[in-house]
Design a protein around this motif. Structure first.
Motif, PDB file in Angstrom:
ATOM      1  N   ILE A 179       0.840  -1.204   0.000  1.00  0.00           N
ATOM      2  CA  ILE A 179       0.000   0.000   0.000  1.00  0.00           C
ATOM      3  C   ILE A 179       0.872   1.249   0.000  1.00  0.00           C
ATOM      4  O   ILE A 179       0.637   2.189  -0.767  1.00  0.00           O
ATOM      5  CB  ILE A 179      -0.956   0.006   1.209  1.00  0.00           C
ATOM      6  CG1 ILE A 179      -2.031  -1.074   1.025  1.00  0.00           C
ATOM      7  CG2 ILE A 179      -1.599   1.376   1.419  1.00  0.00           C
ATOM      8  CD1 ILE A 179      -2.854  -1.340   2.277  1.00  0.00           C
ATOM      9  N   LEU A 180       1.890   1.270   0.847  1.00  0.00           N
ATOM     10  CA  LEU A 180       2.769   2.426   0.941  1.00  0.00           C
ATOM     11  C   LEU A 180       3.526   2.650  -0.367  1.00  0.00           C
ATOM     12  O   LEU A 180       3.583   3.780  -0.886  1.00  0.00           O
ATOM     13  CB  LEU A 180       3.754   2.244   2.111  1.00  0.00           C
ATOM     14  CG  LEU A 180       4.642   3.439   2.425  1.00  0.00           C
ATOM     15  CD1 LEU A 180       3.807   4.630   2.865  1.00  0.00           C
ATOM     16  CD2 LEU A 180       5.647   3.066   3.504  1.00  0.00           C
ATOM     17  N   VAL A 181       4.099   1.610  -0.928  1.00  0.00           N
ATOM     18  CA  VAL A 181       4.871   1.721  -2.169  1.00  0.00           C
ATOM     19  C   VAL A 181       3.972   2.193  -3.319  1.00  0.00           C
ATOM     20  O   VAL A 181       4.360   3.075  -4.080  1.00  0.00           O
ATOM     21  CB  VAL A 181       5.557   0.373  -2.515  1.00  0.00           C
ATOM     22  CG1 VAL A 181       6.087   0.355  -3.928  1.00  0.00           C
ATOM     23  CG2 VAL A 181       6.671   0.094  -1.526  1.00  0.00           C
ATOM     24  N   GLU A 182       2.784   1.619  -3.432  1.00  0.00           N
ATOM     25  CA  GLU A 182       1.859   2.026  -4.494  1.00  0.00           C
ATOM     26  C   GLU A 182       1.510   3.504  -4.385  1.00  0.00           C
ATOM     27  O   GLU A 182       1.437   4.205  -5.395  1.00  0.00           O
ATOM     28  CB  GLU A 182       0.581   1.202  -4.449  1.00  0.00           C
ATOM     29  CG  GLU A 182       0.728  -0.185  -5.022  1.00  0.00           C
ATOM     30  CD  GLU A 182      -0.547  -1.014  -4.917  1.00  0.00           C
ATOM     31  OE1 GLU A 182      -1.521  -0.583  -4.245  1.00  0.00           O
ATOM     32  OE2 GLU A 182      -0.566  -2.102  -5.503  1.00  0.00           O
ATOM     33  N   HIS A 183       1.312   3.990  -3.166  1.00  0.00           N
ATOM     34  CA  HIS A 183       0.929   5.380  -2.998  1.00  0.00           C
ATOM     35  C   HIS A 183       2.107   6.336  -3.226  1.00  0.00           C
ATOM     36  O   HIS A 183       1.934   7.389  -3.825  1.00  0.00           O
ATOM     37  CB  HIS A 183       0.335   5.616  -1.606  1.00  0.00           C
ATOM     38  CG  HIS A 183      -0.251   6.979  -1.472  1.00  0.00           C
ATOM     39  ND1 HIS A 183      -1.511   7.274  -1.933  1.00  0.00           N
ATOM     40  CD2 HIS A 183       0.248   8.137  -0.959  1.00  0.00           C
ATOM     41  CE1 HIS A 183      -1.767   8.555  -1.703  1.00  0.00           C
ATOM     42  NE2 HIS A 183      -0.720   9.086  -1.105  1.00  0.00           N
ATOM     43  N   LEU A 184       3.283   5.963  -2.771  1.00  0.00           N
ATOM     44  CA  LEU A 184       4.440   6.848  -2.868  1.00  0.00           C
ATOM     45  C   LEU A 184       5.115   6.830  -4.239  1.00  0.00           C
ATOM     46  O   LEU A 184       5.638   7.846  -4.683  1.00  0.00           O
ATOM     47  CB  LEU A 184       5.461   6.511  -1.788  1.00  0.00           C
ATOM     48  CG  LEU A 184       5.035   6.766  -0.344  1.00  0.00           C
ATOM     49  CD1 LEU A 184       6.115   6.309   0.617  1.00  0.00           C
ATOM     50  CD2 LEU A 184       4.694   8.236  -0.117  1.00  0.00           C
ATOM     51  N   PHE A 185       5.119   5.681  -4.899  1.00  0.00           N
ATOM     52  CA  PHE A 185       5.940   5.541  -6.091  1.00  0.00           C
ATOM     53  C   PHE A 185       5.176   5.216  -7.369  1.00  0.00           C
ATOM     54  O   PHE A 185       5.759   5.237  -8.449  1.00  0.00           O
ATOM     55  CB  PHE A 185       7.000   4.452  -5.875  1.00  0.00           C
ATOM     56  CG  PHE A 185       7.904   4.747  -4.703  1.00  0.00           C
ATOM     57  CD1 PHE A 185       8.798   5.795  -4.731  1.00  0.00           C
ATOM     58  CD2 PHE A 185       7.806   3.996  -3.556  1.00  0.00           C
ATOM     59  CE1 PHE A 185       9.609   6.074  -3.648  1.00  0.00           C
ATOM     60  CE2 PHE A 185       8.627   4.261  -2.458  1.00  0.00           C
ATOM     61  CZ  PHE A 185       9.520   5.307  -2.512  1.00  0.00           C
ATOM     62  N   LEU A 186       3.910   4.888  -7.279  1.00  0.00           N
ATOM     63  CA  LEU A 186       3.178   4.533  -8.517  1.00  0.00           C
ATOM     64  C   LEU A 186       2.078   5.495  -8.813  1.00  0.00           C
ATOM     65  O   LEU A 186       1.585   6.226  -8.088  1.00  0.00           O
ATOM     66  CB  LEU A 186       2.605   3.117  -8.389  1.00  0.00           C
ATOM     67  CG  LEU A 186       3.637   2.000  -8.139  1.00  0.00           C
ATOM     68  CD1 LEU A 186       2.919   0.672  -7.983  1.00  0.00           C
ATOM     69  CD2 LEU A 186       4.630   1.913  -9.281  1.00  0.00           C
TER      70      LEU A 186
END
Length: 186
Positions: A179-186
């Protein structure tokens, strides 16, 4: 949230109930479909109810904290997952007795579904999470795992309890990171 993510989340959340069901099965001399069904209904029902309540609370405050929603989801899932991993390595042996009395089952169902309450708060901040199908799915998965846990505990004992908690904890941590990676980097 994809169906695979929801399934993994449901499996992760159901691991506490699965572990307790294994202990119930260990303590129960003869497992019947009725007994397994009762345990499954208690745990599955509460695993569906608690994220619904969490969602309602989170939805109420969603507008105030949308800038931090991904961090909240990550932190809640990480804490829940880390706690499950810690319990998996704990030397303390907690095992339930064979009682299916209302008071005992109520307390166990609440205790094993507190983490689902926090996940429900997380659902309020995630886009595209249809809450009714999501919590129904979580409840059904938990029902199945709990009913199976009774039989597994009756046959194999507590051999799989810590592995179930470890697996559930790791799954929740990974979903939080996703969830964090999707929000920050995608």
């Amino acid at each position: 949230m994809s169906l695979l993510s929801l399934f993994l989340l449901a499996v992760g959340l159901s691991m506490d109930a699965f572990a307790v069901s294994i202990c119930k099965g260990l303590a129960t001399p003869k497992i019947t479909l009725k007994k397994a069904g009762i345990v499954g209904l208690w745990f599955g029902g509460f695993q569906a109810l608690m994220p619904t309540l969490g969602y309602l609370v989170g939805y109420r405050f969603q507008e105030k904290i949308t800038a931090l929603d991904h961090w909240i989801a990550f932190i809640l899932l990480f804490i829940i997952g880390a706690n499950m991993v810690r319990e998996a390595f704990s030397k303390e042996e907690e095992c339930a007795n064979a009682s299916l009395a209302f008071k005992e089952m109520f307390l166990l169902a609440v205790a094993t579904s507190i983490d689902a309450l926090a996940v429900g708060v997380t659902f309020a901040f995630l886009p595209n999470v249809p809450i009714l199908p999501a919590v129904t799915f979580i409840g059904v998965v938990t029902f199945l795992f709990s009913a199976a846990g009774m039989k597994i505990g009756n046959i194999f004992g507590t051999r799989y309890k810590s592995k179930a908690e470890l697996t559930g904890g790791v799954i929740l941590i990974l979903i939080g990171i996703k969830i964090l990676v999707e929000h920050l980097f995608l």
